[in-house]
Design a protein around this motif. Sequence first.
Motif, PDB file in Angstrom:
ATOM      1  N   UNK A  17     -21.500  71.044  76.122  1.00  0.00           N
ATOM      2  CA  UNK A  17     -21.179  71.591  74.802  1.00  0.00           C
ATOM      3  C   UNK A  17     -21.369  73.093  74.747  1.00  0.00           C
ATOM      4  N   UNK A  18     -22.442  73.553  75.400  1.00  0.00           N
ATOM      5  CA  UNK A  18     -22.708  74.989  75.430  1.00  0.00           C
ATOM      6  C   UNK A  18     -21.637  75.722  76.242  1.00  0.00           C
ATOM      7  N   UNK A  19     -21.176  75.099  77.322  1.00  0.00           N
ATOM      8  CA  UNK A  19     -20.096  75.691  78.122  1.00  0.00           C
ATOM      9  C   UNK A  19     -18.800  75.747  77.322  1.00  0.00           C
ATOM     10  N   UNK A 101     -20.533  85.137  77.936  1.00  0.00           N
ATOM     11  CA  UNK A 101     -21.140  85.204  79.263  1.00  0.00           C
ATOM     12  C   UNK A 101     -22.587  84.718  79.206  1.00  0.00           C
ATOM     13  N   UNK A 102     -23.316  85.144  78.193  1.00  0.00           N
ATOM     14  CA  UNK A 102     -24.707  84.718  78.061  1.00  0.00           C
ATOM     15  C   UNK A 102     -24.846  83.215  77.863  1.00  0.00           C
ATOM     16  N   UNK A 103     -23.985  82.632  77.038  1.00  0.00           N
ATOM     17  CA  UNK A 103     -24.033  81.184  76.836  1.00  0.00           C
ATOM     18  C   UNK A 103     -23.605  80.436  78.093  1.00  0.00           C
ATOM     19  N   UNK A 104     -22.621  80.951  78.798  1.00  0.00           N
ATOM     20  CA  UNK A 104     -22.160  80.308  80.033  1.00  0.00           C
ATOM     21  C   UNK A 104     -23.303  80.238  81.056  1.00  0.00           C
ATOM     22  N   UNK A 105     -24.100  81.305  81.103  1.00  0.00           N
ATOM     23  CA  UNK A 105     -25.231  81.360  82.031  1.00  0.00           C
ATOM     24  C   UNK A 105     -26.497  80.740  81.451  1.00  0.00           C
ATOM     25  N   UNK A 106     -26.399  80.201  80.230  1.00  0.00           N
ATOM     26  CA  UNK A 106     -27.510  79.533  79.544  1.00  0.00           C
ATOM     27  C   UNK A 106     -28.719  80.457  79.399  1.00  0.00           C
ATOM     28  N   UNK A 111     -28.328  82.860  72.953  1.00  0.00           N
ATOM     29  CA  UNK A 111     -28.416  81.905  71.840  1.00  0.00           C
ATOM     30  C   UNK A 111     -28.885  82.614  70.571  1.00  0.00           C
ATOM     31  N   UNK A 112     -29.841  83.507  70.724  1.00  0.00           N
ATOM     32  CA  UNK A 112     -30.298  84.280  69.567  1.00  0.00           C
ATOM     33  C   UNK A 112     -29.198  85.221  69.061  1.00  0.00           C
ATOM     34  N   UNK A 113     -28.456  85.812  69.986  1.00  0.00           N
ATOM     35  CA  UNK A 113     -27.361  86.693  69.588  1.00  0.00           C
ATOM     36  C   UNK A 113     -26.305  85.927  68.798  1.00  0.00           C
ATOM     37  N   UNK A 114     -26.004  84.698  69.207  1.00  0.00           N
ATOM     38  CA  UNK A 114     -25.035  83.874  68.480  1.00  0.00           C
ATOM     39  C   UNK A 114     -25.545  83.584  67.075  1.00  0.00           C
ATOM     40  N   UNK A 115     -26.822  83.271  66.950  1.00  0.00           N
ATOM     41  CA  UNK A 115     -27.399  82.985  65.631  1.00  0.00           C
ATOM     42  C   UNK A 115     -27.307  84.213  64.727  1.00  0.00           C
TER      43      UNK A 115
END
Length: 133
Positions: A17-19, A101-106, A111-115
């Motif tokens: 899901x994160x990918x 890119x950050x989410x792809x690399x987990x 995640x904080x940036x997305x929030x």
Amino acid sequence: MAQNSAQQNKRRKSPRGLRLIAAVKLFKGVMLLCLCLGLFELVNRDVAEMTQKLTDRLNIDPENHYARLFLENAANLQPNTLRHFGLLSLVYSAILLTEGVGLWLNLRWAKYLVIVSTGAFVPIITDSHGPTT
């Protein structure tokens, strides 16, 4: 040492899901970057003439209400306006690509940036108009 690298690989592996979210962010970022480059390309061109040629090529009647609105708005576009929208789309594209890119690399910071970036679009409710009951 081998156990430490195994733990890092396990931690770095992103859930499906994160990918998927990362792929959507990357796609939107690339599309917005293309829009940005297109806007910067239009800065030193005659946009009114280009839109007139476009409506002619698509065989759209220039007297059509929507075509006339399109042509009038294109004629009123200023190069400075195109630059501002290009710059804004460049900044937002950079944010989306960074998130992707950050989410792809987990990575945790992504995640904080997305929030934070998603929360920026939530309107701030003020009491200036009184309660909404």
